[in-house]
Design a protein around this motif. Structure first.
Motif, PDB file in Angstrom:
ATOM      1  N   ARG A 203      42.183  59.064 -82.957  1.00  0.00           N
ATOM      2  CA  ARG A 203      42.320  60.286 -82.187  1.00  0.00           C
ATOM      3  C   ARG A 203      42.331  59.966 -80.705  1.00  0.00           C
ATOM      4  NH1 ARG A 203      38.002  64.780 -82.458  1.00  0.00           N
ATOM      5  NH2 ARG A 203      39.395  65.501 -80.807  1.00  0.00           N
TER       6      ARG A 203
ATOM      7  N   TYR B 158      41.439  61.783 -76.895  1.00  0.00           N
ATOM      8  CA  TYR B 158      40.589  62.823 -76.326  1.00  0.00           C
ATOM      9  C   TYR B 158      41.151  63.315 -74.989  1.00  0.00           C
ATOM     10  CZ  TYR B 158      37.134  60.989 -79.658  1.00  0.00           C
ATOM     11  OH  TYR B 158      36.488  60.564 -80.789  1.00  0.00           O
TER      12      TYR B 158
ATOM     13  N   PRO C  53      45.072  65.198 -78.231  1.00  0.00           N
ATOM     14  CA  PRO C  53      44.163  65.985 -77.394  1.00  0.00           C
ATOM     15  C   PRO C  53      44.413  67.479 -77.561  1.00  0.00           C
ATOM     16  CG  PRO C  53      45.158  64.189 -76.137  1.00  0.00           C
ATOM     17  CD  PRO C  53      45.877  64.244 -77.446  1.00  0.00           C
TER      18      PRO C  53
ATOM     19  N   GLU D  89      34.633  58.270 -78.181  1.00  0.00           N
ATOM     20  CA  GLU D  89      34.877  59.327 -77.200  1.00  0.00           C
ATOM     21  C   GLU D  89      34.554  58.804 -75.806  1.00  0.00           C
ATOM     22  OE1 GLU D  89      33.771  64.044 -76.401  1.00  0.00           O
ATOM     23  OE2 GLU D  89      32.837  62.917 -78.047  1.00  0.00           O
TER      24      GLU D  89
ATOM     25  N   HIS E  10      31.636  61.541 -70.324  1.00  0.00           N
ATOM     26  CA  HIS E  10      31.900  62.799 -69.617  1.00  0.00           C
ATOM     27  C   HIS E  10      30.968  62.880 -68.404  1.00  0.00           C
ATOM     28  CE1 HIS E  10      34.658  64.818 -72.450  1.00  0.00           C
ATOM     29  NE2 HIS E  10      34.043  64.063 -73.341  1.00  0.00           N
TER      30      HIS E  10
END
Length: 440
Positions: free
Chosen positions: A79, A81, A382, A406, A409
């Motif tokens: 995946r 992000y 995303p 991930e 942040h």
């Protein structure tokens, strides 16, 4: 009634038990030491609290990424992000090496925000690309294309300038994700350039652009481009205009088959230099989306409009079709539906039997076996991206998959600074109040 003599006698008897001047001095010193120890302990507690807060709020300052390794093999993450708008850039963390993907995302600074491009390395590290000359032009509607080479090492992007005082595109640049070197080529222009796209074929960059008819301003729709042509750029040479069928039609690139152009039912395969036609394929249906030729050139996938009219769209996904390409230079290709499989977009092939399709509703890419119709999830995209969207390196499509971590942040540094100042002020105010109270 006691006499003066009696009272003096009583006072003399109580004298040894009353505080003496020396005892009072010692008690005062002990009280002072105790007060200083209490103040030091309180200060230590406050400093520890501030230090803990700093440690919790400043993780981005120690954000590390893997070294830029030119030989790093690409892997396909499970995946991608949407990165934090406060993610560090390559100016801060350095080059992160060959990229699996580019992700358009909002990028914030102390003074504002704008569109940025984040790179995703083969290790799953994220960093915004600080591309010299790009500026904030990605948010403008003048062909804000960006392209990633097959091996993920080179990034092509439009070069920004101000031919008439307004920011617009005036050339093209290529960024090396391993060395950080940027090679640029300015294009003669009066009002600016409008790009129609970029595509890599090995180390050669193909592009389409036209000249703006008037100066770009804050309303991009008030300017338009004309005389769009296709050009190629070998980085060791200058930009050259293409000829023949490639003159006005931007090619798609198939990893090993060469350049592919398409119109209606016709599919032409050129050599990598675009000099000669290798194959002329005639499909059994027309599509409003480009067909995809597999790496060996033996199969083709195409999207069939469900209402039968490729000039109109009712919002339904396309029907997936595939066919075997016969041997020969000029051949007809019959296609058949791959079970009941549908797709919104074709993204290429994972190998000669598995085509990658995009499902917009699922925000994901799926691998579909064109022989059996079996579908397998490959990559979650995303949830939200800025221009130019998500771009994958061609070599990553066939690479092994891995569980992608991930990205961090980081907190908004303005909020982080505000919290630190608040804690310091509260702590300092508490100390002042305590000292004043103890002095009374």
């Amino acid at each position: 009634m006691s006499s003066l003599h009696d009272r003096l006698a009583d006072l003399a008897e109580d004298g040894p038990d009353r505080p003496q001047p020396r005892d009072a001095w010692e008690r005062g010193r002990r009280y002072g030491r105790r007060r200083r120890l209490q103040a030091a302990a309180l200060s230590l507690v406050l400093l520890t609290a501030v230090g803990s807060l700093l440690g919790a709020l400043l993780p981005a300052l120690s954000y590390d990424v893997g070294p830029a390794d030119a030989e790093a093999a690409l892997r396909l993450p499970d995946r991608l992000y949407t990165p934090s708008p406060w993610l560090p850039g390559t100016d801060d963390v350095g080059e992160i090496g060959p990229l699996v993907a580019l992700v358009g995302a909002e990028r914030k600074t102390w003074s504002g925000s704008g569109a940025g491009v984040a790179g995703v390395s083969a290790e799953g590290d994220y960093a915004f690309l600080d591309l010299p000359g790009l500026g904030g032009a990605l948010g403008r509607d003048q062909g804000a294309s960006i392209a990633l080479s097959d091996d993920g090492r080179l990034v092509a992007y439009p070069l920004t300038g101000r031919p008439e005082g307004e920011p617009t595109f005036v050339g093209v640049a290529v960024y090396d994700t391993v060395t950080g070197e940027v090679t640029s080529q300015r294009i003669p222009t009066e009002h600016g350039i409008s790009f129609g796209g970029f595509a890599w074929a090995g180390a050669r960059l193909w592009m389409q652009y036209g000249q703006l008819e008037q100066a770009a301003d804050e309303e991009p729709s008030s300017s338009w481009g004309s005389e769009y042509h296709v050009y190629s750029w070998d980085l060791d040479d200058g930009i050259r205009r293409a000829s023949g069928r490639l003159a006005n039609r931007m090619p798609d690139v198939s990893a090993s088959s060469g350049l592919v152009t398409w119109q209606g039912r016709r599919l032409w395969v050129f050599d990598r230099e675009g000099a000669s036609v290798l194959r002329d394929l005639r499909l059994d249906l027309a599509s409003d989306a480009p067909p995809a030729l597999n790496p060996s050139g033996t199969r083709v996938a195409v999207l069939e409009d469900p209402d039968g009219d490729p000039t109109l769209s009712d919002g339904r996904p396309y029907l997936l079709r595939a066919g075997v390409v016969p041997e020969g230079e000029n051949v007809r290709v019959a296609t058949a539906r791959v079970g009941d499989r549908t797709a919104d977009e074709l993204w290429g092939w994972r190998d000669d039997w598995h085509v990658l399709v995009r499902d917009l509703g699922a925000h994901a890419l799926f691998s579909v076996d064109v022989n059996t119709g079996a579908r397998e999830p490959m990559l979650t995209l995303p949830d939200a991206t800025e221009s130019p969207g998500t771009v994958l390196a061609e070599d990553a499509l066939a690479a092994p998959r891995f569980d992608a971590p991930e990205p961090p942040h980081p907190m908004d540094p303005r909020l982080r600074l505000g919290l630190i100042v608040l804690v310091v002020l509260l702590g300092g105010g508490r100390l002042v109040i305590w000292w004043r109270r103890e002095r009374v």
